[in-house]
Design an enzyme around this catalytic site. Structure first.
Site, PDB file in Angstrom:
ATOM      1  N   ASP A   9       0.854  -1.198   0.000  1.00 30.56           N
ATOM      2  CA  ASP A   9       0.000   0.000   0.000  1.00 30.56           C
ATOM      3  C   ASP A   9       0.885   1.242   0.000  1.00 30.56           C
ATOM      4  OD1 ASP A   9      -2.375  -1.452  -0.084  1.00 30.56           O
ATOM      5  OD2 ASP A   9      -2.435  -1.660   2.090  1.00 30.56           O
ATOM      6  N   LYS A  31       0.484  -7.995  -2.328  1.00 34.81           N
ATOM      7  CA  LYS A  31      -0.848  -7.512  -2.718  1.00 34.81           C
ATOM      8  C   LYS A  31      -0.732  -6.117  -3.337  1.00 34.81           C
ATOM      9  CE  LYS A  31      -4.230  -5.974   0.186  1.00 34.81           C
ATOM     10  NZ  LYS A  31      -5.122  -4.916  -0.315  1.00 34.81           N
ATOM     11  N   ASP A  58      -5.739  -6.934  -5.836  1.00 35.47           N
ATOM     12  CA  ASP A  58      -6.940  -6.701  -5.014  1.00 35.47           C
ATOM     13  C   ASP A  58      -7.686  -5.478  -5.531  1.00 35.47           C
ATOM     14  OD1 ASP A  58      -8.799  -6.768  -2.960  1.00 35.47           O
ATOM     15  OD2 ASP A  58      -7.491  -5.711  -1.544  1.00 35.47           O
ATOM     16  N   LEU A  59      -8.357  -5.660  -6.673  1.00 31.31           N
ATOM     17  CA  LEU A  59      -9.104  -4.542  -7.266  1.00 31.31           C
ATOM     18  C   LEU A  59     -10.603  -4.701  -7.073  1.00 31.31           C
ATOM     19  CD1 LEU A  59      -6.989  -3.975 -10.515  1.00 31.31           C
ATOM     20  CD2 LEU A  59      -6.820  -2.811  -8.306  1.00 31.31           C
ATOM     21  N   LYS A  60     -11.019  -5.761  -6.428  1.00 27.96           N
ATOM     22  CA  LYS A  60     -12.432  -5.957  -6.041  1.00 27.96           C
ATOM     23  C   LYS A  60     -13.381  -5.636  -7.193  1.00 27.96           C
ATOM     24  CE  LYS A  60     -11.552  -4.929  -1.131  1.00 27.96           C
ATOM     25  NZ  LYS A  60     -10.134  -4.499  -1.201  1.00 27.96           N
ATOM     26  N   HIS A  62     -16.402  -5.409  -9.557  1.00 30.07           N
ATOM     27  CA  HIS A  62     -17.845  -5.421  -9.309  1.00 30.07           C
ATOM     28  C   HIS A  62     -18.486  -4.685 -10.477  1.00 30.07           C
ATOM     29  CE1 HIS A  62     -21.282  -4.670  -6.144  1.00 30.07           C
ATOM     30  NE2 HIS A  62     -21.725  -5.175  -7.282  1.00 30.07           N
ATOM     31  N   ASP A  63     -18.917  -5.436 -11.485  1.00 27.90           N
ATOM     32  CA  ASP A  63     -19.447  -4.808 -12.706  1.00 27.90           C
ATOM     33  C   ASP A  63     -20.313  -5.847 -13.398  1.00 27.90           C
ATOM     34  OD1 ASP A  63     -19.722  -3.121 -15.018  1.00 27.90           O
ATOM     35  OD2 ASP A  63     -17.790  -2.219 -14.531  1.00 27.90           O
ATOM     36  N   ILE A  64     -20.760  -5.552 -14.596  1.00 25.77           N
ATOM     37  CA  ILE A  64     -21.572  -6.550 -15.291  1.00 25.77           C
ATOM     38  C   ILE A  64     -20.678  -7.754 -15.646  1.00 25.77           C
ATOM     39  CG2 ILE A  64     -23.260  -4.884 -16.163  1.00 25.77           C
ATOM     40  CD1 ILE A  64     -21.792  -5.006 -18.870  1.00 25.77           C
ATOM     41  N   PRO A  65     -21.283  -8.933 -15.786  1.00 32.21           N
ATOM     42  CA  PRO A  65     -20.485 -10.161 -15.928  1.00 32.21           C
ATOM     43  C   PRO A  65     -19.451 -10.137 -17.053  1.00 32.21           C
ATOM     44  CG  PRO A  65     -22.762 -10.727 -15.430  1.00 32.21           C
ATOM     45  CD  PRO A  65     -22.730  -9.241 -15.623  1.00 32.21           C
ATOM     46  N   THR A 117     -14.834  -4.395   5.667  1.00 33.45           N
ATOM     47  CA  THR A 117     -14.683  -4.213   7.115  1.00 33.45           C
ATOM     48  C   THR A 117     -15.100  -2.810   7.553  1.00 33.45           C
ATOM     49  OG1 THR A 117     -12.380  -3.565   6.830  1.00 33.45           O
ATOM     50  CG2 THR A 117     -12.798  -5.885   7.313  1.00 33.45           C
ATOM     51  N   ARG A 178      -2.485  -8.249  13.420  1.00 35.26           N
ATOM     52  CA  ARG A 178      -1.668  -7.445  14.328  1.00 35.26           C
ATOM     53  C   ARG A 178      -1.089  -8.377  15.369  1.00 35.26           C
ATOM     54  NH1 ARG A 178      -2.368  -4.719  10.682  1.00 35.26           N
ATOM     55  NH2 ARG A 178      -3.029  -2.546  10.555  1.00 35.26           N
ATOM     56  N   GLN A 191      -7.650  -0.828  11.838  1.00 32.98           N
ATOM     57  CA  GLN A 191      -8.050  -2.224  11.956  1.00 32.98           C
ATOM     58  C   GLN A 191      -8.782  -2.370  13.287  1.00 32.98           C
ATOM     59  OE1 GLN A 191      -8.012  -4.282   9.644  1.00 32.98           O
ATOM     60  NE2 GLN A 191      -6.167  -4.227   8.400  1.00 32.98           N
ATOM     61  N   GLY A 211      -0.059  -5.344   5.950  1.00 30.62           N
ATOM     62  CA  GLY A 211       0.434  -4.135   5.310  1.00 30.62           C
ATOM     63  C   GLY A 211       1.297  -3.330   6.252  1.00 30.62           C
ATOM     64  N   ARG A 212       0.660  -2.368   6.921  1.00 31.99           N
ATOM     65  CA  ARG A 212       1.419  -1.389   7.709  1.00 31.99           C
ATOM     66  C   ARG A 212       2.357  -1.958   8.765  1.00 31.99           C
ATOM     67  NH1 ARG A 212      -4.026   1.903   8.462  1.00 31.99           N
ATOM     68  NH2 ARG A 212      -4.684  -0.286   8.318  1.00 31.99           N
TER      69      ARG A 212
HETATM   70  O1  C5P Z   1      -3.848  -2.762   8.157  1.00 33.31           O
HETATM   71  P1  C5P Z   1      -2.908  -3.269   7.116  1.00 33.31           P
HETATM   72  O2  C5P Z   1      -2.019  -2.188   6.576  1.00 33.31           O
HETATM   73  O3  C5P Z   1      -2.158  -4.510   7.530  1.00 33.31           O
HETATM   74  O4  C5P Z   1      -3.874  -3.661   5.937  1.00 33.31           O
HETATM   75  C1  C5P Z   1      -3.584  -4.641   4.981  1.00 33.31           C
HETATM   76  C2  C5P Z   1      -4.771  -4.762   4.069  1.00 33.31           C
HETATM   77  O5  C5P Z   1      -5.932  -5.042   4.853  1.00 33.31           O
HETATM   78  C3  C5P Z   1      -5.131  -3.485   3.312  1.00 33.31           C
HETATM   79  O6  C5P Z   1      -4.464  -3.446   2.075  1.00 33.31           O
HETATM   80  C4  C5P Z   1      -6.625  -3.595   3.142  1.00 33.31           C
HETATM   81  O7  C5P Z   1      -6.933  -4.299   1.943  1.00 33.31           O
HETATM   82  C5  C5P Z   1      -7.074  -4.448   4.290  1.00 33.31           C
HETATM   83  N1  C5P Z   1      -7.773  -3.673   5.337  1.00 33.31           N
HETATM   84  C6  C5P Z   1      -9.055  -4.041   5.710  1.00 33.31           C
HETATM   85  N2  C5P Z   1      -9.735  -3.331   6.671  1.00 33.31           N
HETATM   86  C7  C5P Z   1      -9.176  -2.267   7.281  1.00 33.31           C
HETATM   87  C8  C5P Z   1      -7.871  -1.890   6.931  1.00 33.31           C
HETATM   88  C9  C5P Z   1      -7.183  -2.609   5.944  1.00 33.31           C
HETATM   89  O8  C5P Z   1      -9.586  -5.011   5.172  1.00 33.31           O
HETATM   90  N3  C5P Z   1      -9.864  -1.613   8.205  1.00 33.31           N
END
Ligand code: C5P
Length: 249
Positions: A9, A31, A58-60, A62-65, A117, A178, A191, A211-212
């Site tokens: 990220d 990712k 991870d582009l999620k 969501h569109d027409i098939p 989330t 975490r 998170q 990620g972080r």
């Molecule tokens: O929090 P962290 O940096 O580890 O996040 C890793 C991935 O988790 C993010 O790229 C995001 O896709 C996902 N994420 C999530 N819900 C959150 C924060 C991050 O699903 N609240």
């Protein structure tokens, strides 16, 4: 450690490649989400894939098939290893995504995002979803797997329940990791409910996304190694314990 996927990220290709070069061998894949993809585009996916990295795109979708099917084919051509679609796109869209992936030699895994989330029960209600949030997650996970997807993305609060519900075969990818190794290094964190890496895998996650705690660490390699060690150190009997409790093999 194959199960550790690092979320790149970041904003630039240079930083992404720097992190990938540093973490290759410790991480099982990288990712790329909408932030980095929008900045740096598909060539970064291809570059990492050509270097032998597993790329989780991870582009999620969501569109027409038909549009989603073509996007899956395009992602596969780039060498993507795994990608996401929104399960809320519905059965026909999910089947189109799964079929498009199956038509490729190097077939990418396709996993479904259930409920973001960032949404809570009240927000779901405003979207017209009356059932409780866990029920909505279950329903969308059932839809995704019945449509032929390889699995789902599940938050730590859902992974154990979904593993029991879906059985052993589906891939479950879990963010929200975490633990002790990153304590205090992720200020302003969003998170909400977290598990450690080992807890998430013991609860049934196939892969964890971090990620972080790694990329914002003063020493990303040391942080990644600490998580990989935590996963390696899981006692063998921990594996599947909770699944057995749930009555599965
Ligand atoms: O929090 P962290 O940096 O580890 O996040 C890793 C991935 O988790 C993010 O790229 C995001 O896709 C996902 N994420 C999530 N819900 C959150 C924060 C991050 O699903 N609240």
């Amino acid at each position: 450690m194959d199960q550790l996927l690092v979320a790149l990220d970041v904003d630039t290709r240079e930083r992404a490649l720097e992190l990938a070069d540093l973490l290759r061998g410790t991480a099982g894949g990288f990712k790329i989400g909408s932030r980095l993809f929008t900045s740096e585009g598909p060539s970064l996916v291809a570059t990492l894939a050509d270097r032998g990295d597993r790329v989780f795109l991870d582009l999620k979708y969501h569109d027409i098939p038909t549009v989603v099917a073509e996007a899956v084919r395009a992602a596969a051509r780039l060498g993507t290893w795994m990608l996401t679609v929104h399960a809320a796109g519905g059965r026909v869209m999910l089947e189109a995504a799964a079929d498009a992936a199956r038509q490729r030699d190097r077939r990418p895994l396709v996993v479904g995002v259930t409920v973001l989330t960032s949404l809570d029960g009240a927000e779901l209600g405003r979207l017209g979803v009356d059932r409780a949030l866990p029920d909505q997650v279950d329903a969308l996970a059932d839809l995704a797997t019945a449509a032929g997807l390889d699995g789902v993305v599940a938050s730590p609060r859902e992974v154990e329940r979904l593993r029991a519900r879906l059985g052993q075969a589906p891939t479950i990818v879990t963010p929200g990791i975490r633990g002790g190794v990153d304590a205090g290094q992720t200020g302003g964190d969003d998170q909400v409910r977290t598990l450690s890496a080992a807890e998430a895998v013991s609860a049934g996650a196939s892969y964890i996304v971090v990620g972080r705690p790694i990329i914002a660490s003063p020493d990303p390699l040391a942080s990644a190694r600490a998580i990989a060690r935590e996963l390696d150190a899981r006692k063998p009997q921990e594996t599947g314990d909770r699944r057995q409790e749930a009555g599965e093999a």
